[in-house]
Design a protein around this motif. Structure first.
Motif, PDB file in Angstrom:
ATOM      1  N   SER A  28       1.055  -1.218   0.159  1.00 54.50           N
ATOM      2  CA  SER A  28      -0.053   0.134  -0.025  1.00 54.50           C
ATOM      3  C   SER A  28       0.841   1.206   0.047  1.00 54.50           C
ATOM      4  O   SER A  28       0.490   2.314  -0.406  1.00 54.50           O
ATOM      5  CB  SER A  28      -0.829   0.011   1.304  1.00 54.50           C
ATOM      6  N   GLN A  45       1.625   1.535  -3.706  1.00 55.63           N
ATOM      7  CA  GLN A  45       0.423   1.957  -4.213  1.00 55.63           C
ATOM      8  C   GLN A  45       0.090   3.795  -4.126  1.00 55.63           C
ATOM      9  O   GLN A  45      -0.167   4.260  -5.053  1.00 55.63           O
ATOM     10  CB  GLN A  45      -0.806   1.333  -3.697  1.00 55.63           C
ATOM     11  N   TRP A  46       0.506   4.131  -2.869  1.00 55.92           N
ATOM     12  CA  TRP A  46       0.076   5.596  -2.666  1.00 55.92           C
ATOM     13  C   TRP A  46       1.411   6.207  -3.450  1.00 55.92           C
ATOM     14  O   TRP A  46       1.095   7.403  -4.075  1.00 55.92           O
ATOM     15  CB  TRP A  46       0.504   5.879  -1.124  1.00 55.92           C
ATOM     16  N   GLY A  88       0.411   6.443  -6.964  1.00 51.51           N
ATOM     17  CA  GLY A  88      -1.089   7.101  -7.216  1.00 51.51           C
ATOM     18  C   GLY A  88      -1.946   6.088  -7.915  1.00 51.51           C
ATOM     19  O   GLY A  88      -2.981   6.473  -8.570  1.00 51.51           O
ATOM     20  N   HIS A  89      -1.753   4.919  -7.691  1.00 47.62           N
ATOM     21  CA  HIS A  89      -2.636   3.912  -8.218  1.00 47.62           C
ATOM     22  C   HIS A  89      -4.098   3.740  -7.300  1.00 47.62           C
ATOM     23  O   HIS A  89      -4.055   3.840  -6.201  1.00 47.62           O
ATOM     24  CB  HIS A  89      -2.281   2.008  -8.149  1.00 47.62           C
ATOM     25  N   THR A  90      -4.982   3.579  -8.132  1.00 42.93           N
ATOM     26  CA  THR A  90      -6.477   3.734  -7.605  1.00 42.93           C
ATOM     27  C   THR A  90      -6.813   2.423  -6.733  1.00 42.93           C
ATOM     28  O   THR A  90      -7.356   2.267  -5.601  1.00 42.93           O
ATOM     29  CB  THR A  90      -7.575   4.199  -8.322  1.00 42.93           C
ATOM     30  N   HIS A  91      -6.477   1.405  -7.585  1.00 43.73           N
ATOM     31  CA  HIS A  91      -6.520  -0.114  -7.297  1.00 43.73           C
ATOM     32  C   HIS A  91      -5.303  -0.807  -7.089  1.00 43.73           C
ATOM     33  O   HIS A  91      -4.236  -0.775  -7.455  1.00 43.73           O
ATOM     34  CB  HIS A  91      -7.279  -0.573  -8.219  1.00 43.73           C
ATOM     35  N   THR A 119      -0.883  -2.331  -8.644  1.00 41.41           N
ATOM     36  CA  THR A 119       0.182  -2.328  -8.199  1.00 41.41           C
ATOM     37  C   THR A 119       0.676  -3.759  -7.791  1.00 41.41           C
ATOM     38  O   THR A 119       2.087  -3.779  -7.827  1.00 41.41           O
ATOM     39  CB  THR A 119       0.174  -1.568  -6.450  1.00 41.41           C
TER      40      THR A 119
END
Length: 111
Positions: free
Chosen positions: A46, A49-50, A53-56, A60
């Motif tokens: 996560s 992911q942050w 900038g991945h939404t889902h 990632t």
């Protein structure tokens, strides 16, 4: 001196690629950075992911798949460790009703 913009960096890549005969992109750098972050045990999925900038999270997760050379290197390290420790195979399980000599053959313990 001006800050480097996306378009300036893109143009820089075009010039370098033309001189080297390569086809690298800014996205290649992003992909490399993501793969390196995923190998860092201090960063979670996560976290990466942050940063990306991945939404889902599934977007990632593609970076969790190791490269073939990483798998081969890991397997070679495993085998070297096994050889150093000279691990003896576990004894065959007790199996009432089976001939112990047959179990020795099955588990590779025959002489």
């Amino acid at each position: 001196m001006r800050p480097l913009t996306y378009h300036g960096a893109h143009r820089m890549f075009e010039r370098v690629n033309a001189s080297l005969g390569a086809d690298w992109t800014l996205h290649d750098l992003r992909h490399s950075a993501a793969a390196r972050m995923m190998r860092d045990p201090m960063l979670t999925l996560s976290d990466v992911q942050w940063v990306l900038g991945h939404t889902h999270l599934s977007a990632t997760e593609v970076y969790l798949t190791p490269h073939k050379d990483e798998v081969v290197a890991g397997v070679l390290v495993h085998h070297a460790r096994q050889a150093r420790e000279s691990i003896q195979p576990a004894p065959p399980p007790l199996a009432p009703g089976y001939d112990p000599a047959s179990l020795d053959v099955l588990f590779g313990r025959s002489s």
